[in-house]
Motif scaffolding. Sequence first.
Motif, PDB file in Angstrom:
ATOM      1  N   LEU A 163      26.766 -12.336 -42.213  1.00  0.00           N
ATOM      2  CA  LEU A 163      26.435 -11.194 -41.367  1.00  0.00           C
ATOM      3  C   LEU A 163      27.369 -10.015 -41.586  1.00  0.00           C
ATOM      4  CD1 LEU A 163      25.621 -13.044 -38.028  1.00  0.00           C
ATOM      5  CD2 LEU A 163      24.081 -12.401 -39.881  1.00  0.00           C
ATOM      6  N   ARG A 164      28.294 -10.161 -42.528  1.00  0.00           N
ATOM      7  CA  ARG A 164      29.246  -9.078 -42.765  1.00  0.00           C
ATOM      8  C   ARG A 164      28.654  -8.081 -43.754  1.00  0.00           C
ATOM      9  NH1 ARG A 164      35.379 -10.724 -43.783  1.00  0.00           N
ATOM     10  NH2 ARG A 164      34.964 -11.515 -41.669  1.00  0.00           N
ATOM     11  N   LYS A 165      28.763  -6.804 -43.444  1.00  0.00           N
ATOM     12  CA  LYS A 165      28.209  -5.760 -44.302  1.00  0.00           C
ATOM     13  C   LYS A 165      29.055  -5.609 -45.559  1.00  0.00           C
ATOM     14  CE  LYS A 165      26.433  -3.084 -40.367  1.00  0.00           C
ATOM     15  NZ  LYS A 165      26.501  -1.787 -39.656  1.00  0.00           N
ATOM     16  N   LYS A 166      28.386  -5.362 -46.670  1.00  0.00           N
ATOM     17  CA  LYS A 166      29.110  -5.146 -47.918  1.00  0.00           C
ATOM     18  C   LYS A 166      29.862  -3.822 -47.892  1.00  0.00           C
ATOM     19  CE  LYS A 166      25.988  -7.894 -50.808  1.00  0.00           C
ATOM     20  NZ  LYS A 166      25.102  -7.906 -52.011  1.00  0.00           N
ATOM     21  N   VAL A 167      29.241  -2.812 -47.328  1.00  0.00           N
ATOM     22  CA  VAL A 167      29.890  -1.504 -47.188  1.00  0.00           C
ATOM     23  C   VAL A 167      29.971  -1.212 -45.699  1.00  0.00           C
ATOM     24  CG1 VAL A 167      29.804   0.944 -47.745  1.00  0.00           C
ATOM     25  CG2 VAL A 167      28.943  -0.734 -49.396  1.00  0.00           C
ATOM     26  N   ARG A 168      31.160  -1.133 -45.165  1.00  0.00           N
ATOM     27  CA  ARG A 168      31.322  -0.928 -43.736  1.00  0.00           C
ATOM     28  C   ARG A 168      32.510  -0.021 -43.488  1.00  0.00           C
ATOM     29  NH1 ARG A 168      35.572  -3.553 -41.681  1.00  0.00           N
ATOM     30  NH2 ARG A 168      36.596  -5.119 -42.977  1.00  0.00           N
ATOM     31  N   SER A 169      32.634   0.415 -42.274  1.00  0.00           N
ATOM     32  CA  SER A 169      33.757   1.240 -41.844  1.00  0.00           C
ATOM     33  C   SER A 169      34.146   0.812 -40.443  1.00  0.00           C
ATOM     34  CB  SER A 169      33.379   2.724 -41.878  1.00  0.00           C
ATOM     35  OG  SER A 169      32.293   2.980 -40.998  1.00  0.00           O
ATOM     36  N   GLY A 170      35.418   0.956 -40.136  1.00  0.00           N
ATOM     37  CA  GLY A 170      35.897   0.568 -38.822  1.00  0.00           C
ATOM     38  C   GLY A 170      36.208  -0.914 -38.746  1.00  0.00           C
ATOM     39  N   ALA A 171      36.529  -1.366 -37.528  1.00  0.00           N
ATOM     40  CA  ALA A 171      36.906  -2.754 -37.307  1.00  0.00           C
ATOM     41  C   ALA A 171      35.694  -3.662 -37.401  1.00  0.00           C
ATOM     42  CB  ALA A 171      37.570  -2.902 -35.936  1.00  0.00           C
ATOM     43  N   LEU A 172      35.949  -4.957 -37.648  1.00  0.00           N
ATOM     44  CA  LEU A 172      34.873  -5.936 -37.732  1.00  0.00           C
ATOM     45  C   LEU A 172      34.225  -6.144 -36.368  1.00  0.00           C
ATOM     46  CD1 LEU A 172      36.487  -8.696 -39.987  1.00  0.00           C
ATOM     47  CD2 LEU A 172      34.636  -7.145 -40.636  1.00  0.00           C
ATOM     48  N   LYS A 173      32.911  -6.276 -36.383  1.00  0.00           N
ATOM     49  CA  LYS A 173      32.189  -6.641 -35.178  1.00  0.00           C
ATOM     50  C   LYS A 173      32.384  -8.133 -34.929  1.00  0.00           C
ATOM     51  CE  LYS A 173      30.476  -2.454 -35.040  1.00  0.00           C
ATOM     52  NZ  LYS A 173      30.934  -1.456 -34.034  1.00  0.00           N
ATOM     53  N   TRP A 174      32.147  -8.554 -33.697  1.00  0.00           N
ATOM     54  CA  TRP A 174      32.377  -9.966 -33.378  1.00  0.00           C
ATOM     55  C   TRP A 174      31.462 -10.883 -34.171  1.00  0.00           C
ATOM     56  CZ3 TRP A 174      28.580 -13.106 -31.508  1.00  0.00           C
ATOM     57  CH2 TRP A 174      27.414 -12.480 -31.027  1.00  0.00           C
ATOM     58  N   TYR A 175      30.208 -10.456 -34.398  1.00  0.00           N
ATOM     59  CA  TYR A 175      29.271 -11.304 -35.113  1.00  0.00           C
ATOM     60  C   TYR A 175      29.561 -11.328 -36.618  1.00  0.00           C
ATOM     61  CZ  TYR A 175      27.081  -6.731 -35.860  1.00  0.00           C
ATOM     62  OH  TYR A 175      26.850  -5.416 -36.182  1.00  0.00           O
ATOM     63  N   GLU A 176      30.346 -10.337 -37.128  1.00  0.00           N
ATOM     64  CA  GLU A 176      30.684 -10.344 -38.542  1.00  0.00           C
ATOM     65  C   GLU A 176      31.737 -11.400 -38.882  1.00  0.00           C
ATOM     66  OE1 GLU A 176      30.009  -6.019 -40.425  1.00  0.00           O
ATOM     67  OE2 GLU A 176      31.633  -6.084 -38.944  1.00  0.00           O
TER      68      GLU A 176
END
Length: 893
Positions: A437-450
């Motif tokens: 569930l983790r995005k390959k391209v992301r910004s900011g802190a990790l979401k709980w579901y990631e």
Amino acid sequence: MYKLLITYFLALFPLLIFGQETERRLYRPDVSFLDTTNISAATRDSLYNYQFGADTLLTDTIPVGRPDSIRREKPPVIEAPIDYNAEDSIIGSFDGQKVYLYNNARVTYQQIELTAYFIELDLETKEVYAEGIQDSTGTLIQKPIFKDGREEFESKILRYNFETEKGIITDVVTEQGEGFVHSQRTKKISRDAFVLKDGKYTTCDADHPHFYLHLTKAKVISNNKIITGPAYMVLEDFPIYFPILPFGYFPNTPTYSSGILVPMYGEENNRGFFLRDGGYYWAASEYFDLAVRGDIYSRGSWATKLHTNYRKRYKYNGGFDFRYNVNVYGERGQDTYTRSPQFAVTWSHSQDAKANPNQTFSASVNFSTSGYDKQNSISAENYLRSQKSSSISFSKKFENTPYNLSVNLRHSQNSADTSLTLSLPEMTFSMGKIYPLRKKVRSGALKWYEKFGVNYTGNLRNSITAHESEILQKSFARDWKNGVRHNIPISLPSFNLLNHINFSPGFSYNEKWYFKKYEYSYVEGGDFNNPGSIPKSVQIDTISGLNRVYDYSYSVSASTNIYGMFLPMNPNSKIRGIRHKMTPSMSFSYRPDFGAERYGYWQEVQVDTTGSVRYFDVNDGGIYGGSPGRGASGAISFSLNNNLEAKVLDVKDTTKTDEEQKFKKVKIIDNLSLGTSYNLIADSLNLSPINLRARTTVAGVSINMGGVLDPYEVNEEGVKIHKYVWSERNGLAKLGRLTRANLSFGMNFRSKKGEQQAEQNRELVEGENVLPGDYSDYTDFNIPWDFGFDYSFNYAGPRRPSEKGRITQTIGLRGNLNLTDKWRISANTNYDIVAREFSFTTFNVNRDLHCWSMAFNFVPFGYMKSYSFTINAKSSMLKDLKLQKRQSHYDNF
């Protein structure tokens, strides 16, 4: 002495015919002399000025590009500059043909380097002369040392012609592989050959060797052979003229050499006279070799042995051994006659790490029949070993992916009960943790579901366990166990409660694939030979086919740290403070009832005529275990870890000035832990046994202890009943029923004061502050020693109330003592306090005789009762040159 002479000539006889491998390190001058116009400017500036004296230096006035005032009809051909220097002075002759160098003189030309106190270069005759100098004590120092590439030798006087490559060398010492050649006068007759007279060949590296083979005359051809005239042995300057060797021929090549392996001889009471480890060595190529050896005994025993080494540079290397022994004891036709064939196989293989970083293959095989080590081991270590294991492994890492694959062939055996376990093969495929569930391209802190992650491990095994004599008779379909196991742990996002309590939820799924299962049925009057506790009236049928066995569970855990501090009221106390750290953790796990009929893991079957029924596991004896247990489980687990340490004043260290640095941490209790669990769903026996562990250090002694307390009582048959111990007993017994307990500690002692005293004595001697005859001038007070002991206590509680617990206590003692730098005494033993008897005990005495060694090994009692006394040359090339007296443990049969 006569035994030493016999052994000496047995060792030298094959050398005369076949020889052994040696490494040549003779000088090979291959140079052309230089014109002085090519001498570097740094050295030209130091030419000696005869006109103005030794302290005045003149600059060379020969113009560049113009002819020298000294004419030469045939100037030497130069191939490279000559570099030379000296610490005191460099003097040139008037005609420019000679150069004299004094004190740490050095001349370098291409790969040739010559160092000495004094060196004379003659450019006209193309000769070099070098010698050392005596110091105030008459010792010759700065001897000529001639180096040519890897070849090097030291001499007293050297005279050599670079053009003819001939020379005369006095008192030369050259290294020949593991040995040394000493010669009073040596003549080099060509580039690769020289002759000598009254030479010495020895493996002793002392200036004055303790033993050597005196060569009346010899010729050495580099990297080819050594031919000697009459020769005889000399021990401690005592010549042994008879018997004498009339001649000798030693192949001397840098490559391997084939030849006869000389056997060792002796006698045993049971097997008789013997020749052991004799055979032939074949130097097949630079990639592998082969040695075939054999043993023969006068009373019928024999053995054959094969050994090979192989190596491919930057790829792999290894070795293989096969040994087959037949031991015969007693007389044929009598009751005491036995014939016992045994064999052993060892194989080691390793791959160079540079060969393939993503793929490896290795092997470590150690397999033998159960009686091989007992009947054929020479060392006590092999005799005492009862467990063996082997592994042949292949692993592959798929680049740029989280996937890994490994394939193993495993073996383990217990020689005590002749049990053997084979895993052929065992394969594991794994996937590292991924976050789907983790995005390959992301910004900011990790979401709980990631933070949701999953990984996978799959394992395939095919295994059997049986006695050594039965393993080949087993049926693959009926007796071998095989299956595939899948494990998928899923990590859920963890979170903190109140910033102090860490919560971690989890979910785990496991699945096993078996290729058969059992079906049970009651047969009235049946008498089946069933394994285990299955009644004889129950018939077991095997059903082939894929059988899935899965289970899953949920869990959540919580942990935190609690600190307590004690500060003394007195500000002058040596204790700054005491800190107590507690780490409580609690978890809850749930697993459904896999004994339910819908899962099909357990079968309810009638077992007798009264109609009694029992549940049987249809996957009983599976390679990964049977079916999941019957009954649902909702267990709460609890554990508590404790650590106690103090900060105290360091009274030994008075150099520190900082107030905080004066104190040091001291652990009072390294760890004190307890743990148990409670099943909320079970109808009885909900509380699990309480496990206790403790570890601490007292006065440098590490102490480990532990125990298991069962909270429930047992009936007369030894079956636990739902009655708590604390409701039935009084005193300390109310804590629980002690089923197991252990205590162990050990200590090592080493000498330190002796080393300090020895250092002080050495400083006195070096400072020449001792009088002749002073005791400290002759005695080294440094007597290093070490001593250690281990104590072990184990308690096993009674299984029934009418029985008593069992106690075992053992103590192990070990020690080493160096009487001098050359004498060493060691001992090792174990004592069973309960049985009041010693186990395996050894005493060893070793003496370093410089180029020889002496060893006395003694086992005073037991099955391995024996002794051996050996004096032998240290060099492996002269391993057969020894004097040995022994009583073999084989005589105890």
